[in-house]
Design an enzyme around this catalytic site. Structure first.
Site, PDB file in Angstrom:
ATOM      1  N   LYS A 184      -7.697 -11.698  -8.370  1.00  0.00           N
ATOM      2  CA  LYS A 184      -7.277 -12.639  -7.793  1.00  0.00           C
ATOM      3  C   LYS A 184      -7.056 -12.080  -6.288  1.00  0.00           C
ATOM      4  O   LYS A 184      -6.068 -11.315  -6.017  1.00  0.00           O
ATOM      5  CB  LYS A 184      -5.754 -12.984  -7.889  1.00  0.00           C
ATOM      6  CG  LYS A 184      -5.321 -14.252  -8.051  1.00  0.00           C
ATOM      7  CD  LYS A 184      -5.223 -14.846  -6.271  1.00  0.00           C
ATOM      8  CE  LYS A 184      -3.813 -14.207  -5.629  1.00  0.00           C
ATOM      9  NZ  LYS A 184      -3.889 -14.578  -4.071  1.00  0.00           N
ATOM     10  N   GLU A 226       0.303  -0.450  -5.231  1.00  0.00           N
ATOM     11  CA  GLU A 226      -0.088   0.184  -3.715  1.00  0.00           C
ATOM     12  C   GLU A 226       0.481  -0.629  -2.795  1.00  0.00           C
ATOM     13  O   GLU A 226       0.146  -1.562  -2.481  1.00  0.00           O
ATOM     14  CB  GLU A 226      -1.622   0.503  -3.515  1.00  0.00           C
ATOM     15  CG  GLU A 226      -2.161   1.142  -4.752  1.00  0.00           C
ATOM     16  CD  GLU A 226      -2.160   2.691  -4.745  1.00  0.00           C
ATOM     17  OE1 GLU A 226      -1.337   3.195  -3.655  1.00  0.00           O
ATOM     18  OE2 GLU A 226      -2.077   3.243  -5.640  1.00  0.00           O
ATOM     19  N   LEU A 227       1.653  -0.421  -2.324  1.00  0.00           N
ATOM     20  CA  LEU A 227       2.604  -1.014  -1.304  1.00  0.00           C
ATOM     21  C   LEU A 227       2.528  -0.783   0.293  1.00  0.00           C
ATOM     22  O   LEU A 227       1.677  -0.051   0.509  1.00  0.00           O
ATOM     23  CB  LEU A 227       3.824  -1.120  -1.915  1.00  0.00           C
ATOM     24  CG  LEU A 227       3.855  -1.337  -3.483  1.00  0.00           C
ATOM     25  CD1 LEU A 227       5.262  -1.387  -4.300  1.00  0.00           C
ATOM     26  CD2 LEU A 227       3.045  -2.779  -3.834  1.00  0.00           C
ATOM     27  N   CYS A 283      -2.206  -0.428   5.955  1.00  0.00           N
ATOM     28  CA  CYS A 283      -1.106   0.088   5.248  1.00  0.00           C
ATOM     29  C   CYS A 283      -0.853   1.344   5.732  1.00  0.00           C
ATOM     30  O   CYS A 283       0.536   1.820   5.791  1.00  0.00           O
ATOM     31  CB  CYS A 283      -1.370   0.047   3.651  1.00  0.00           C
ATOM     32  SG  CYS A 283      -2.857   0.999   2.978  1.00  0.00           S
ATOM     33  N   GLU A 309       7.656  -2.214   8.518  1.00  0.00           N
ATOM     34  CA  GLU A 309       6.170  -2.154   8.823  1.00  0.00           C
ATOM     35  C   GLU A 309       5.885  -3.175   9.748  1.00  0.00           C
ATOM     36  O   GLU A 309       6.074  -4.506   9.356  1.00  0.00           O
ATOM     37  CB  GLU A 309       5.608  -2.491   7.434  1.00  0.00           C
ATOM     38  CG  GLU A 309       3.991  -2.322   7.264  1.00  0.00           C
ATOM     39  CD  GLU A 309       3.561  -2.550   5.968  1.00  0.00           C
ATOM     40  OE1 GLU A 309       3.887  -3.465   5.128  1.00  0.00           O
ATOM     41  OE2 GLU A 309       2.393  -1.838   5.614  1.00  0.00           O
TER      42      GLU A 309
END
Ligand code: TAP
Length: 493
Positions: free
Chosen positions: A183, A257-258, A291, A393
């Site tokens: 997705k 994985e952030l 990231c 972030e």
């Protein structure tokens, strides 16, 4: 004017889902996809329905029985074919990506070619999945640790690297003999659909790879909740990652994985020119929508003024252009209005709290920029941790800089964050290098370079930056269950 053949590819993929080895028009409602450099609608995706999610998962489950019995070499050959096909069509795939994501075509092409490399890396790894023999305390016994593929993987990916972040999960799944339902992000779906086309052309069997488009809160969530999805491989924000972890109704393998809020420490011994070059690259490439982008910089007071002046000049020298028309631009458009709004918010917050604007601070001027999401690379100095740019972030072309006086202070400030993805150091003194590589609480530490991730070493975050790894042998092992087979053969009893 860019070659427009990419547009035929987008038209062909418009409203399509890839289920069971074939494209089919989605039955759900249509969602527009925008070119972020112009604001024009380039096409529409289908919001996959519940029945289509079920069909994709069923196709992946049926294919798993066959795919997991294939010889590793057969799966490796398929991945090599996929890598070759992707590399051969890199420019067209890059233009598709730029049309939906905004990064300049040359940068997008680099990403596509890295995806092709990932296919070849994982192809080789597929043939090197070994087990272990574990010593037993009793004679006549043998323990074998066997690696078995997890099953059906639901892959949910963000928009900043629309090819690689799909590709790492796809390649690892295929190498491990898992099957996958992907997705992609709602705003960058066509790159994933173009990858699905290449999977079909590479002869990857029907159902092994499936792509569903639509909203994360509906289609992504349906994969998270689906009882026949065995693992979720997610890359995205920490907030959505946490939501996925909390809302998963079954016990299920998760790789998350952030987000990051990555620091750079520049010590008194650093090569300042090299540090400036690295900082400009890792702060502003892909408009800072990375990231592992450098979000904040701590510079020893003895080289602070020199560093700030040079970084400001480096930022001012970068070109910002429509990335489809100007393949070699340094920065293109930001991917949507959302990260642009957050960048402006973090900038206003920093300036209000006393930061000094050194470079950028506004959108570029001119008709070329009128319809798109553009912003100049921006540097603010004299920052502190009351400012969002130093603690959250940003995910945009904004960097905060602050001075420090001793290494303990630099470590404390660099680690003062809930994130733990990547950190950077420029230093030449060995004691400083060793201290920082030991003390920085991050999954990746890059010293005197800004490329924290390579394909054959583990890449992952800690704290709120996630669990699990991609890349390297560790990344591949995320797609296996271990089975302990304890055999009593009686020899030597
Ligand atoms: P998110 O908003 O978290 O979205 C990521 C993906 O999750 C999208 O496909 C999204 O779909 C989907 N999603 C949203 N809600 C969901 C739900 N309830 N259930 C399941 N799926 C859901 O992140 P983003 O804004 O696209 O990407 C930026 C973030 O990704 C940043 O924080 C960045 O640091 C992080 N990131 C991390 C890494 C690594 S390796 N650690 C790499 C790249 C990016 P929609 O697109 O439809 O919303």
């Amino acid at each position: 004017m860019a070659d427009a053949s990419y547009f035929d590819s987008i038209s062909r993929l418009d409203g399509q889902l890839f289920i069971g080895g074939a494209f089919r028009p989605g039955e759900g409602s249509r969602l527009p996809v925008e070119n972020p450099a112009t604001g024009e609608t380039i096409g529409h995706i289908a919001a996959a329905t519940g029945a289509e999610v079920d069909a994709a998962v069923a196709a992946a489950r049926a294919a798993f029985r066959i795919w997991s019995r294939e010889l590793p070499r057969t799966r490796a050959n398929a991945l090599h074919r996929l890598g070759d096909l992707i590399a051969a069509d890199a420019l067209n795939m890059a233009r598709i990506m730029t049309a939906e994501q905004g990064k300049p075509v040359n940068e997008a092409k680099g990403e596509i070619l890295k995806l092709a490399e990932a296919c070849h890396f994982y192809a080789e790894e597929a043939t090197r999945v070994h087990g272990e023999i574990v010593p037993n305390d009793q004679p006549g016994f043998q323990s074998l640790v066997v690696r078995e593929p997890i099953g059906v993987v639901g892959a949910i990916t963000p928009w900043n690297y629309p090819a690689e972040l799909v590709g790492w999960k796809l390649c690892a799944s295929l190498a491990a003999a898992c099957t996958i339902v992907i997705k992609p992000a709602e705003i960058t779906p066509y790159t994933a659909l173009a990858i699905a086309e290449k999977c079909a052309d590479a002869g990857i069997p029907a159902g092994v790879v499936n792509v569903l488009t639509g909203k994360g809160s509906q289609v992504g969530q349906a994969l998270v909740e689906h009882p026949h999805v065995d693992k979720i491989a997610f890359t995205g924000s920490s907030a959505v990652g946490l939501h996925i972890q909390q809302s998963c109704p079954q016990v299920k393998r998760l790789s998350l994985e952030l987000g990051g809020n990555c620091p750079l420490v520049v010590t008194a011994s650093a090569d300042v020119a090299a540090a400036v070059k690295g900082a400009a690259r890792r702060s502003f490439r892909n408009c800072g929508q990375i990231c592992i982008a450098i979000n904040r910089i701590y510079v020893h007071r003895s080289v602070y003024d020199e560093f700030v002046a040079q970084l400001g000049a480096a930022a001012d020298a970068l070109s910002v252009r429509n990335g489809l028309e100007n393949a070699a631009a340094d920065l293109g458009a930001m991917a949507s209005g959302e990260p642009l709004a957050k960048t402006k918010e973090h900038l206003a917050d920093a300036l209000e709290k006393g930061a000094r604007l050194i470079a950028g601070g506004k959108a570029p001027e001119g008709a070329e920029y009128a319809g798109g999401h553009f912003f100049r690379p921006t540097v603010v100095a004299d920052c502190d941790h009351s400012m969002k740019v130093m603690t959250e972030e940003t995910f945009g072309p904004l960097i905060g800089v602050a001075p420090f006086d001793d290494l303990d202070e630099a470590v404390r400030l660099a680690n003062d964050t809930p994130y733990g993805l990547a950190s950077y150091v420029y230093a030449r003194d060995l004691v400083e290098i060793q201290t920082l590589s030991q003390e920085l609480d991050y999954g990746n530490v890059a010293i005197n370079n800004v490329d924290a991730g390579i394909m054959n070493a583990p890449y992952g975050g800690r704290k709120q930056s996630g669990v699990g790894y991609e890349h390297g042998r560790e990344g591949l092992l995320e797609y296996f269950n271990f089975k302990h087979v304890r055999l009593h053969h009686g020899v030597g009893n």
